[in-house]
Design an enzyme around this catalytic site. Structure first.
Site, PDB file in Angstrom:
ATOM      1  N   CYS A   1       0.370   3.458   3.077  1.00 42.91           N
ATOM      2  CA  CYS A   1       0.936   2.821   4.134  1.00 42.91           C
ATOM      3  C   CYS A   1       2.501   3.004   4.405  1.00 42.91           C
ATOM      4  CB  CYS A   1       0.623   1.295   4.195  1.00 42.91           C
ATOM      5  SG  CYS A   1      -1.116   1.005   4.467  1.00 42.91           S
TER       6      CYS A   1
ATOM      7  N   CYS B   1       0.848  -1.286   0.043  1.00 44.53           N
ATOM      8  CA  CYS B   1      -0.102   0.024  -0.132  1.00 44.53           C
ATOM      9  C   CYS B   1       0.909   1.165   0.056  1.00 44.53           C
ATOM     10  CB  CYS B   1      -0.981  -0.002   1.151  1.00 44.53           C
ATOM     11  SG  CYS B   1      -1.740   1.485   1.552  1.00 44.53           S
TER      12      CYS B   1
END
Length: 277
Positions: free
Chosen positions: A55, A52
């Site tokens: 993230c 991600c």
């Protein structure tokens, strides 16, 4: 000699500083085996995935925030949803990264800015009190969410089997899907059979009606000589009465027609029978 002592002292202090910094920077890793640790005390937990981009951008900020865990008297943790898919189902994580504030088993989803100062203010000023907690029926610690977690783990296992069938055994995609379809049909039939058996055990079929019908038939056969004769006599009497009524009706109709023939202008009037009281 003095130079070596100074070097040794610097080395010791450097190791102590790095060790202390490393401990303060440590963010607790939670997974399927130890996630219940967050039910005690105050926590800030991040759900992330290595692939991600958002993230990855939050990773350094989250580590920096973890250095404040002792000062804030909280614990900072993270969960890799690719390693623990059951937790993503248990917490109903639909977007990454997702952050939860947990206080003694009460869950609140953090939706503020993702920077260290905002995280610290969220804890210090107790802004989490302004956030509605997750309802009890959606609580990650509830039984129903445990069932959802099991389904998420099962889906991950099936995905791994699907990948293994294609990579290790060289099956095409449709071949893997066909195997899963046949397995699903077989499993559904087996579960349906078990369900029917359980229902029959809990609610057995009633047989009293059939037994009563058989008894009544046996009683009729036993009383055939006596009961049937009486019934036949009643039927014969009814037939005789019906024949007499038909004859009387035919006679009255003929009389009416004869009267009408003598006077062609008079209408044919049928007499209505008196009702039996």
């Amino acid at each position: 000699m003095a130079y070596s002592k100074v070097t040794l002292t610097i080395f010791v202090f450097s190791c102590a500083f790095l060790l202390t910094t490393g401990l303060k920077n440590a963010v607790i890793n939670l997974d399927e085996t130890n996630w219940t640790d967050m039910l005690n005390g105050e926590w800030m937990v991040e759900f992330y995935a290595p692939w991600c981009p958002a993230c990855k951008a939050l990773e350094s900020v989250w580590k920096d925030f973890g250095t404040w865990s002792e000062d804030l008297s909280i614990k900072v943790a993270k969960v890799d949803v690719t390693v623990s898919p059951g937790l993503s189902g248990r917490f109903m994580v639909t977007a990454l990264p997702t952050i939860f504030h947990v206080l003694n088993g009460e869950f609140r989803q953090y939706k503020g800015s993702r920077d260290k100062d905002t995280f610290i203010s969220f804890i210090e000023d107790k802004k989490w009190k302004l956030v509605e907690p997750v309802p009890s029926w959606k609580s990650p610690a509830s039984i129903q969410m445990s069932i959802v977690s099991g389904f998420f783990r099962l889906s991950q296992i099936l995905r791994q089997i699907h990948t293994q069938l294609m990579e290790d055994f060289g099956l095409p995609t449709w071949g893997s899907y066909l195997i899963f379809a046949v397995g699903t049909i077989f499993l559904g039939a087996l579960l349906g059979f078990l369900l029917v058996c359980c229902i029959d055990l809990i609610y057995p079929p009633k047989t009293t009606g059939k037994v009563n019908d058989i008894k009544s038939k046996v009683d009729k056969k036993a009383d055939k000589n006596s009961g049937d004769e009486l019934a036949d006599e009643d039927i014969k009497d009814d037939l005789i009465d019906d024949q007499e009524k038909d004859e009387n009706n035919s006679q009255s109709d003929s009389e009416v027609k004869e009267k009408a023939g003598s006077n062609p202008n008079s209408p044919v009037v049928k007499k209505r029978k008196p009702r039996k009281e």
